[in-house]
Write a protein that holds these residues in place. Structure first.
Motif, mmCIF file in Angstrom:
data_model
loop_
_atom_site.group_PDB
_atom_site.id
_atom_site.type_symbol
_atom_site.label_atom_id
_atom_site.label_comp_id
_atom_site.label_asym_id
_atom_site.label_seq_id
_atom_site.Cartn_x
_atom_site.Cartn_y
_atom_site.Cartn_z
ATOM 1 N N GLU A 1 27.427 29.219 27.274
ATOM 2 C CA GLU A 1 26.901 28.116 28.084
ATOM 3 C C GLU A 1 27.328 26.754 27.531
ATOM 4 O O GLU A 1 27.307 25.760 28.246
ATOM 5 C CB GLU A 1 25.368 28.194 28.187
ATOM 6 C CG GLU A 1 24.643 27.998 26.875
ATOM 7 C CD GLU A 1 24.497 29.269 26.065
ATOM 8 O OE1 GLU A 1 23.895 29.172 24.980
ATOM 9 O OE2 GLU A 1 24.972 30.332 26.471
ATOM 10 N N LEU A 2 27.713 26.706 26.259
ATOM 11 C CA LEU A 2 28.171 25.456 25.658
ATOM 12 C C LEU A 2 29.679 25.272 25.776
ATOM 13 O O LEU A 2 30.198 24.220 25.408
ATOM 14 C CB LEU A 2 27.772 25.406 24.183
ATOM 15 C CG LEU A 2 26.278 25.477 23.890
ATOM 16 C CD1 LEU A 2 26.029 25.578 22.416
ATOM 17 C CD2 LEU A 2 25.571 24.282 24.482
ATOM 18 N N CYS A 3 30.373 26.289 26.248
ATOM 19 C CA CYS A 3 31.838 26.255 26.299
ATOM 20 C C CYS A 3 32.392 26.206 27.714
ATOM 21 O O CYS A 3 33.591 26.398 27.903
ATOM 22 C CB CYS A 3 32.399 27.475 25.565
ATOM 23 S SG CYS A 3 32.014 27.486 23.811
ATOM 24 N N LYS A 4 31.551 25.992 28.701
ATOM 25 C CA LYS A 4 32.040 25.928 30.076
ATOM 26 C C LYS A 4 32.987 24.737 30.216
ATOM 27 O O LYS A 4 32.752 23.673 29.664
ATOM 28 C CB LYS A 4 30.879 25.778 31.055
ATOM 29 C CG LYS A 4 30.022 27.017 31.156
ATOM 30 C CD LYS A 4 28.898 26.824 32.134
ATOM 31 C CE LYS A 4 28.037 28.083 32.148
ATOM 32 N NZ LYS A 4 26.860 27.902 32.969
ATOM 33 N N VAL B 1 37.153 26.134 27.505
ATOM 34 C CA VAL B 1 38.130 27.220 27.322
ATOM 35 C C VAL B 1 38.030 28.146 28.527
ATOM 36 O O VAL B 1 37.008 28.186 29.216
ATOM 37 C CB VAL B 1 37.871 28.014 26.017
ATOM 38 C CG1 VAL B 1 38.043 27.137 24.797
ATOM 39 C CG2 VAL B 1 36.499 28.647 26.013
ATOM 40 N N PRO B 2 39.076 28.923 28.789
ATOM 41 C CA PRO B 2 38.994 29.894 29.897
ATOM 42 C C PRO B 2 37.882 30.915 29.667
ATOM 43 O O PRO B 2 37.498 31.184 28.524
ATOM 44 C CB PRO B 2 40.364 30.570 29.884
ATOM 45 C CG PRO B 2 41.270 29.617 29.184
ATOM 46 C CD PRO B 2 40.403 28.883 28.196
ATOM 47 N N GLU B 3 37.387 31.455 30.753
ATOM 48 C CA GLU B 3 36.288 32.434 30.695
ATOM 49 C C GLU B 3 36.686 33.630 29.836
ATOM 50 O O GLU B 3 37.774 34.153 29.933
ATOM 51 C CB GLU B 3 35.950 32.903 32.107
ATOM 52 C CG GLU B 3 34.795 33.868 32.181
ATOM 53 C CD GLU B 3 33.545 33.209 32.702
ATOM 54 O OE1 GLU B 3 32.504 33.831 32.566
ATOM 55 O OE2 GLU B 3 33.618 32.101 33.220
ATOM 56 N N GLY B 4 35.792 34.048 28.970
ATOM 57 C CA GLY B 4 36.021 35.210 28.132
ATOM 58 C C GLY B 4 36.561 34.888 26.749
ATOM 59 O O GLY B 4 36.510 35.727 25.863
ATOM 60 N N GLU B 5 37.077 33.699 26.542
ATOM 61 C CA GLU B 5 37.566 33.326 25.214
ATOM 62 C C GLU B 5 36.442 32.688 24.416
ATOM 63 O O GLU B 5 35.525 32.093 24.974
ATOM 64 C CB GLU B 5 38.738 32.345 25.327
ATOM 65 C CG GLU B 5 39.989 32.957 25.895
ATOM 66 C CD GLU B 5 41.150 31.986 25.838
ATOM 67 O OE1 GLU B 5 41.119 31.045 25.027
ATOM 68 O OE2 GLU B 5 42.091 32.174 26.625
ATOM 69 N N THR B 6 36.522 32.840 23.110
ATOM 70 C CA THR B 6 35.499 32.235 22.259
ATOM 71 C C THR B 6 35.883 30.797 21.937
ATOM 72 O O THR B 6 37.051 30.433 21.918
ATOM 73 C CB THR B 6 35.345 33.010 20.937
ATOM 74 O OG1 THR B 6 36.607 33.035 20.281
ATOM 75 C CG2 THR B 6 34.862 34.411 21.178
#
Length: 79
Positions: free
Chosen positions: A34-37, A40-45
């Motif tokens: 929720e903090l990375c929207k 980075v692309p979905e699924g990557e850390t």
């Protein structure tokens, strides 16, 4: 007051600059999805160095305020 601002700013930006080394040394987990929207692309850390730096600086500010408050209330006995 200006010295504190400059010190905290330097600590904040220094923590961001060296976050990769700090992350590896402390073995920090990645940030929540929720903090990375939109970062980075979905699924990557992703790791948010800015959030970690904010926590470090905020924690030190609270500790310093507690030390000063303890000193003034219990040691100096200001009336």
């Amino acid at each position: 007051m200006v010295i504190a601002f400059i010190s905290f700013s330097a600590l904040y930006f220094g923590t961001i600059a060296y976050f990769d080394a700090i992350r590896d040394f402390l073995q920090l987990p990645p940030s929540g999805p929720e903090l990375c929207k939109n970062i980075v692309p979905e699924g990557e850390t992703c790791w948010r160095g800015d959030l970690f730096a904010f926590e470090v600086v905020s924690g030190l500010a609270l500790i310093w305020a507690g030390v000063i408050g303890f000193w003034e209330w219990h040691v100096q006995k200001v009336d």
